[in-house]
Design an enzyme around this catalytic site. Structure first.
Site, PDB file in Angstrom:
ATOM      1  N   TYR A   1      92.105  33.225  53.806  1.00 41.78           N
ATOM      2  CA  TYR A   1      90.839  32.393  53.633  1.00 41.78           C
ATOM      3  C   TYR A   1      89.880  32.761  53.117  1.00 41.78           C
ATOM      4  O   TYR A   1      89.170  33.934  53.360  1.00 41.78           O
ATOM      5  CB  TYR A   1      90.682  31.756  55.069  1.00 41.78           C
ATOM      6  CG  TYR A   1      89.528  30.700  54.637  1.00 41.78           C
ATOM      7  CD1 TYR A   1      89.634  29.366  54.205  1.00 41.78           C
ATOM      8  CD2 TYR A   1      88.048  30.734  55.214  1.00 41.78           C
ATOM      9  CE1 TYR A   1      88.649  28.498  53.995  1.00 41.78           C
ATOM     10  CE2 TYR A   1      87.150  30.049  55.044  1.00 41.78           C
ATOM     11  CZ  TYR A   1      87.653  28.551  54.359  1.00 41.78           C
ATOM     12  OH  TYR A   1      86.559  27.840  54.246  1.00 41.78           O
TER      13      TYR A   1
ATOM     14  N   HIS B   1      78.069  24.208  46.120  1.00 43.15           N
ATOM     15  CA  HIS B   1      77.385  23.970  47.607  1.00 43.15           C
ATOM     16  C   HIS B   1      75.948  23.880  47.566  1.00 43.15           C
ATOM     17  O   HIS B   1      75.339  23.498  48.326  1.00 43.15           O
ATOM     18  CB  HIS B   1      77.866  25.024  48.283  1.00 43.15           C
ATOM     19  CG  HIS B   1      79.338  24.903  48.747  1.00 43.15           C
ATOM     20  ND1 HIS B   1      80.284  24.728  48.021  1.00 43.15           N
ATOM     21  CD2 HIS B   1      79.630  24.986  50.158  1.00 43.15           C
ATOM     22  CE1 HIS B   1      81.583  24.833  48.932  1.00 43.15           C
ATOM     23  NE2 HIS B   1      80.941  24.674  50.132  1.00 43.15           N
TER      24      HIS B   1
ATOM     25  N   ASN C   1      77.721  31.411  54.453  1.00 45.95           N
ATOM     26  CA  ASN C   1      78.421  30.838  55.590  1.00 45.95           C
ATOM     27  C   ASN C   1      77.868  31.565  56.739  1.00 45.95           C
ATOM     28  O   ASN C   1      77.828  32.755  57.101  1.00 45.95           O
ATOM     29  CB  ASN C   1      80.012  31.540  55.735  1.00 45.95           C
ATOM     30  CG  ASN C   1      80.808  30.468  56.194  1.00 45.95           C
ATOM     31  OD1 ASN C   1      80.510  29.846  57.232  1.00 45.95           O
ATOM     32  ND2 ASN C   1      81.951  30.332  55.738  1.00 45.95           N
TER      33      ASN C   1
ATOM     34  N   TYR D   1      47.133  13.165  87.260  1.00 44.63           N
ATOM     35  CA  TYR D   1      48.072  14.257  87.221  1.00 44.63           C
ATOM     36  C   TYR D   1      47.881  14.829  85.846  1.00 44.63           C
ATOM     37  O   TYR D   1      48.434  15.839  85.869  1.00 44.63           O
ATOM     38  CB  TYR D   1      49.436  13.239  86.956  1.00 44.63           C
ATOM     39  CG  TYR D   1      50.113  12.790  88.172  1.00 44.63           C
ATOM     40  CD1 TYR D   1      49.513  12.866  89.546  1.00 44.63           C
ATOM     41  CD2 TYR D   1      51.185  12.099  88.240  1.00 44.63           C
ATOM     42  CE1 TYR D   1      49.739  12.235  90.592  1.00 44.63           C
ATOM     43  CE2 TYR D   1      51.768  11.619  89.320  1.00 44.63           C
ATOM     44  CZ  TYR D   1      51.109  11.866  90.805  1.00 44.63           C
ATOM     45  OH  TYR D   1      51.891  11.365  91.778  1.00 44.63           O
TER      46      TYR D   1
ATOM     47  N   ARG E   1      45.786  17.671  87.077  1.00 42.27           N
ATOM     48  CA  ARG E   1      46.091  18.662  88.106  1.00 42.27           C
ATOM     49  C   ARG E   1      47.549  19.207  87.775  1.00 42.27           C
ATOM     50  O   ARG E   1      47.787  20.056  88.218  1.00 42.27           O
ATOM     51  CB  ARG E   1      46.265  17.567  89.457  1.00 42.27           C
ATOM     52  CG  ARG E   1      46.730  18.464  90.923  1.00 42.27           C
ATOM     53  CD  ARG E   1      46.658  17.603  92.017  1.00 42.27           C
ATOM     54  NE  ARG E   1      46.477  15.940  91.841  1.00 42.27           N
ATOM     55  CZ  ARG E   1      47.244  15.242  92.477  1.00 42.27           C
ATOM     56  NH1 ARG E   1      48.078  15.595  93.262  1.00 42.27           N
ATOM     57  NH2 ARG E   1      46.948  13.965  92.261  1.00 42.27           N
TER      58      ARG E   1
ATOM     59  N   PHE F   1      80.111  30.399  62.903  1.00 44.56           N
ATOM     60  CA  PHE F   1      79.114  29.723  62.152  1.00 44.56           C
ATOM     61  C   PHE F   1      78.686  28.277  62.534  1.00 44.56           C
ATOM     62  O   PHE F   1      77.618  27.848  62.259  1.00 44.56           O
ATOM     63  CB  PHE F   1      79.773  29.579  60.888  1.00 44.56           C
ATOM     64  CG  PHE F   1      80.872  28.806  60.715  1.00 44.56           C
ATOM     65  CD1 PHE F   1      81.125  27.436  61.242  1.00 44.56           C
ATOM     66  CD2 PHE F   1      82.237  29.335  60.325  1.00 44.56           C
ATOM     67  CE1 PHE F   1      82.235  26.872  61.261  1.00 44.56           C
ATOM     68  CE2 PHE F   1      83.381  28.896  60.535  1.00 44.56           C
ATOM     69  CZ  PHE F   1      83.506  27.565  60.921  1.00 44.56           C
TER      70      PHE F   1
ATOM     71  N   GLU G   1      86.005  19.722  58.804  1.00 46.90           N
ATOM     72  CA  GLU G   1      84.710  19.911  59.517  1.00 46.90           C
ATOM     73  C   GLU G   1      84.368  18.833  60.238  1.00 46.90           C
ATOM     74  O   GLU G   1      83.672  17.936  59.911  1.00 46.90           O
ATOM     75  CB  GLU G   1      83.649  20.362  58.499  1.00 46.90           C
ATOM     76  CG  GLU G   1      84.085  21.738  57.840  1.00 46.90           C
ATOM     77  CD  GLU G   1      83.124  22.080  56.720  1.00 46.90           C
ATOM     78  OE1 GLU G   1      82.058  21.576  56.516  1.00 46.90           O
ATOM     79  OE2 GLU G   1      83.428  22.814  56.139  1.00 46.90           O
TER      80      GLU G   1
END
Length: 511
Positions: free
Chosen positions: A53, A83, A196, A282, A285, A330, A416
């Protein structure tokens, strides 16, 4: 300063330094050796003709498409171009520099199978202060930060865009030419190795961790100023009261606030007054319980970031025994969860600060301070609308505190089918921390105004130093002024280190 990248990686301090300065980066000889050994394995696989791959196949849903040897370099270049598909405003210089250094770190670990030339080319961009134009939108934190890293890698090819010093967009090839650098040609697997991984979200998380640590300390400072101005008591911050609930962050915040409130004429004026010394609201404190819990959340986020800094997040990875294996390292879930959690914590630190501001401005609850902290209420509105601003920011932070990491959207033909949204989580964390800076700036101004209006009572040493610092840009209580520039200066005082360092010189280090 020079940062040397070792085969064991870099430190958080290295990332901060390179991201926020022009520190030079070098690759250790042992780093070059590790990358060369890894590349030899990839070259052997190519010679053997094995299907692997990213080396001899397509990507994502195209992983089963075999690529002929003569087209594998073309494959890597096409990957980067396709990309680099982000849109939106450019990410800040510090984020892009952090991302590039972390990509160098990832390659330097010797599990990516790239030539040393690839890492050195990224180092050259850093050392020539060339900042790729990386759009805000594009990463799902799926195979890490694919689109943002592709925009960085595209500049190495002499393409894409660069962020000019003026903020304008410059052609990537022109930027390389001006710096005396030449575009590179990618070989098999090198395009994939450049994009990646989790470097963008990790870089943002590391920068946010540094910022949050400082802001949480400044939150103790502004809380102490507000408590002192409202004639609060320092007794809830005694160490023995926090030892019986042993959350470490709570103990640290309580110790800071208690020390900041000592030696105060304002506090001494009502120390034995039953009206003021029993129980405060509050927001006063419980300041250490909220800020302390945020500190503990910060500690968790820092531990996640430290582990990621030691991690191999590429895919596939080249193992020393010659295997090349696909992984899911990844996936940005660890970083997305940490960023979301830290955003929630920071939002609450800001929310409780706004409640103290509101109390300081309310004539019914501020213990005899004038309405809206102006000596002439009616004609003048004082800090009335500054609190509106704070309220609006608190509301935005509540929206931003909604976790991004639960919002997976499937992509790549369902290959994905679960993504982390870690980049989005880190981006909104940065916005929450920027908003927290503004909220603490409003509290700083309100707390100092309250102390000024308590005159002739003398504030604590910390209160005196804060008052002196704020008076330089905000003056003393009087007729209304254009407030936006004053708040900008207050933001700078909170974000910067000068006020904190002045207080620490007087009282010792704040944690």
């Amino acid at each position: 300063m020079t940062i040397t990248v070792l085969p064991t990686g870099v430190s958080p301090a290295d990332v901060h330094t390179v991201a926020r300065s022009t520190a030079r980066v070098t690759l250790a000889p042992s780093t070059l050796d590790a990358m060369t050994t890894s590349r030899d394995i990839v070259d052997r696989i190519e010679r053997d003709g094995r299907p692997v791959y990213g080396v001899s196949t397509g990507f994502g849903a195209l992983a089963n498409t075999f690529i002929e040897p003569e087209r594998r370099a073309e494959l890597q270049h096409a990957l980067i171009r396709s990309h680099a598909s982000g849109v939106g405003a450019p990410m800040p210089r510090e984020v892009v520099r952090a991302m590039m250094l972390l990509r160098v770190r990832s390659l330097a670990l010797g599990r990516s199978g790239v030539r040393p030339l690839i890492a050195q080319s990224l180092v050259d961009l850093l050392n020539h202060d060339i900042t790729p134009w990386v759009p805000e939108h594009g990463s799902l934190g799926a195979s890490g930060d694919l689109a943002p890293l592709a925009h960085c890698a595209l500049v190495l090819l002499g393409e894409g865009w660069v962020l000019d010093k003026s903020g304008a967009r410059l052609d990537g090839g022109e930027a390389l030419h001006r710096a005396g650098l030449r575009p590179i040609e990618l070989s098999s697997k090198e395009g994939l190795a450049l994009i990646n991984g989790t470097d963008g979200m990790l870089g943002m998380l590391l920068l946010a961790i540094e910022d949050a640590g400082h802001l949480f300390t400044m939150a103790d400072v502004t809380a102490a100023l507000a408590i002192e101005a409202m004639l609060g008591t320092d007794r809830p911050f005694l160490p023995e009261l926090h030892a019986i609930r042993p959350h470490p962050g709570q103990a640290v915040s309580a110790a800071n606030i208690h020390r900041l409130l000592q030696n105060s004429g304002v506090m001494d004026s009502h120390r034995n007054d039953m009206v003021h010394a029993v129980q405060d609201a509050y927001s006063m404190r419980c300041a250490p319980q909220v800020a302390g819990a945020a500190r503990d959340t910060l500690g968790f986020a820092a531990s996640v970031a430290d582990r990621e800094l030691a991690s191999v997040v590429d895919n596939p990875v080249v193992l020393p025994d010659g295997r090349v294996e696909s992984t899911g390292n990844f996936h940005g879930a660890p970083l997305g969860f940490a960023a979301d959690f830290l955003a929630i914590a920071a939002a609450e630190v800001g929310a409780i600060a706004e409640r103290r501001v509101d109390r300081l401005l309310d004539v019914c609850r501020s213990r005899e301070l004038p309405a809206f902290l102006t000596p002439d209420p009616g004609v003048n509105s004082g800090l009335m609308i500054a609190q509106y601003t704070a309220a609006g920011i608190v509301a935005e932070n509540r929206r931003l505190a909604s976790p991004a990491s639960v919002d997976s959207v499937p992509t790549s033909g369902m290959q994905e089918d679960h993504v982390s949204m870690g980049w989005a989580a880190a981006v909104k964390l940065r916005r929450v921390l920027d908003n927290l800076t503004s909220l603490l700036a409003v509290e700083l101004l309100a707390g100092v105004r309250g102390l000024q209006l308590r005159a002739p009572l003398t504030p604590s040493p910390a209160g005196r130093l804060a008052t002196a610092a704020v008076e330089r840009f905000a003056g003393t209580p009087g007729p209304d002024v254009f407030l936006a520039p004053v708040l900008e200066q207050a933001r700078s005082a909170v974000a910067g280190r000068s006020l904190r360092e002045a207080i620490e010189r007087e009282l010792g280090p704040l944690l």
